[in-house]
Design an enzyme around this catalytic site. Structure first.
Site, PDB file in Angstrom:
ATOM      1  N   ARG A  29       0.854  -1.174  -0.027  1.00 16.12           N
ATOM      2  CA  ARG A  29      -0.060   0.010   0.084  1.00 16.12           C
ATOM      3  C   ARG A  29       0.750   1.270   0.136  1.00 16.12           C
ATOM      4  O   ARG A  29       0.327   2.291  -0.538  1.00 16.12           O
ATOM      5  CB  ARG A  29      -0.850   0.013   1.123  1.00 16.12           C
ATOM      6  CG  ARG A  29      -1.959   1.026   1.064  1.00 16.12           C
ATOM      7  CD  ARG A  29      -2.937   0.819   1.932  1.00 16.12           C
ATOM      8  NE  ARG A  29      -4.632   1.260   1.358  1.00 16.12           N
ATOM      9  CZ  ARG A  29      -5.603   1.149   1.773  1.00 16.12           C
ATOM     10  NH1 ARG A  29      -5.842   0.184   2.870  1.00 16.12           N
ATOM     11  NH2 ARG A  29      -6.663   1.716   1.334  1.00 16.12           N
ATOM     12  N   HIS A  81     -10.694   0.257   0.498  1.00 14.27           N
ATOM     13  CA  HIS A  81     -11.076   0.798   1.748  1.00 14.27           C
ATOM     14  C   HIS A  81     -10.204   1.096   2.675  1.00 14.27           C
ATOM     15  O   HIS A  81      -8.847   0.642   2.238  1.00 14.27           O
ATOM     16  CB  HIS A  81     -12.293  -0.514   2.484  1.00 14.27           C
ATOM     17  CG  HIS A  81     -12.754   0.213   3.612  1.00 14.27           C
ATOM     18  ND1 HIS A  81     -12.272   0.228   4.969  1.00 14.27           N
ATOM     19  CD2 HIS A  81     -14.066   0.762   3.861  1.00 14.27           C
ATOM     20  CE1 HIS A  81     -13.150   0.806   5.556  1.00 14.27           C
ATOM     21  NE2 HIS A  81     -14.322   0.951   4.978  1.00 14.27           N
ATOM     22  N   TYR A  82     -10.197   1.802   3.606  1.00 11.79           N
ATOM     23  CA  TYR A  82      -8.865   2.127   4.226  1.00 11.79           C
ATOM     24  C   TYR A  82      -8.544   0.876   5.247  1.00 11.79           C
ATOM     25  O   TYR A  82      -7.428   1.045   5.700  1.00 11.79           O
ATOM     26  CB  TYR A  82      -9.263   3.469   5.223  1.00 11.79           C
ATOM     27  CG  TYR A  82      -9.999   3.269   6.241  1.00 11.79           C
ATOM     28  CD1 TYR A  82      -9.845   2.700   7.502  1.00 11.79           C
ATOM     29  CD2 TYR A  82     -11.347   3.657   6.274  1.00 11.79           C
ATOM     30  CE1 TYR A  82     -10.858   2.630   8.427  1.00 11.79           C
ATOM     31  CE2 TYR A  82     -12.558   3.585   7.045  1.00 11.79           C
ATOM     32  CZ  TYR A  82     -12.019   2.935   8.191  1.00 11.79           C
ATOM     33  OH  TYR A  82     -13.283   2.833   9.203  1.00 11.79           O
ATOM     34  N   ARG A  83      -9.336  -0.109   5.336  1.00 15.29           N
ATOM     35  CA  ARG A  83      -8.810  -1.069   5.970  1.00 15.29           C
ATOM     36  C   ARG A  83      -8.109  -2.107   5.596  1.00 15.29           C
ATOM     37  O   ARG A  83      -7.917  -1.956   4.319  1.00 15.29           O
ATOM     38  CB  ARG A  83     -10.178  -1.883   6.484  1.00 15.29           C
ATOM     39  CG  ARG A  83     -10.849  -1.049   7.703  1.00 15.29           C
ATOM     40  CD  ARG A  83     -11.881  -1.724   8.288  1.00 15.29           C
ATOM     41  NE  ARG A  83     -12.396  -1.146   9.542  1.00 15.29           N
ATOM     42  CZ  ARG A  83     -13.668  -0.804   9.815  1.00 15.29           C
ATOM     43  NH1 ARG A  83     -14.673  -1.463   8.919  1.00 15.29           N
ATOM     44  NH2 ARG A  83     -14.186  -0.118  10.662  1.00 15.29           N
TER      45      ARG A  83
END
Length: 181
Positions: free
Chosen positions: A113, A128-130
């Site tokens: 990431r 998604h941020y997760r």
């Protein structure tokens, strides 16, 4: 085909090193699974062209690993730019998962990431941020029930698609042995 907000996006990158400020992405692959980890589709597996001045920055481990796997040669011969790789990967993902709903899934996925954020921000924004990071379970298992680790081994080809398949298999293994689901 099963477009769903429950599907999971798995991604893996191979890079010229570990620092996104000085190293580059040289391969990207993606897989979409359902929530039960069944593979629904494999995305494009892309060697991302990088100029020779980027490839010479690789340390011995990267040079040896990516040369012996054939990746360095694929990168040299590729005409796929980082932006091409982003476009092709997003085009694939849009068929399976709405933007912004799937966590980014993989092994030590935080590292991937970081590179996406720096070099492929449009693709990074698709997630998604997760995180669904299989290496978290591995680290907890190593500390709490290390004997479980003996039951799973990886080939470690350091090719993006192989690495994703192994990550999915590893998560299935933990689900069966630790969570007993």
């Amino acid at each position: 085909m099963s477009f769903s907000d429950q599907n999971l996006i798995w991604v893996d990158l191979e890079m010229t090193g570990l620092d996104p400020e000085t190293h580059k992405i040289i391969e990207i692959a993606s897989i979409v699974t359902d929530s039960e980890l069944n593979i629904l589709a494999e995305g494009p597996v892309l060697a991302v062209h990088q100029p020779e001045e980027e490839l010479v920055k690789m340390d011995d481990w990267c040079t040896n690993t990516h040369t012996s796997s054939g990746l360095v040669e694929r990168v040299r011969n590729s005409d796929v730019s980082e932006q091409d790789a982003v476009a092709q990967t997003i085009e694939f993902l849009e068929k399976w998962v709405p933007k912004g709903v799937s966590p980014i899934c993989g092994n030590s996925i935080g590292q991937d990431r970081r590179f996406l954020y720096k070099h492929m921000p449009e693709l990074e924004e698709y997630f998604h941020y997760r995180y669904l990071d299989v290496s978290t379970l591995k680290e907890l298992t190593r500390r709490w029930k290390p004997e479980v680790l003996d039951g799973f081994s990886k080939q470690g080809t350091h090719l993006a698609l192989d690495d994703i398949r192994e990550s999915i298999a590893e998560l299935k293994y933990y689900r069966e042995t630790i969570f007993k689901i």
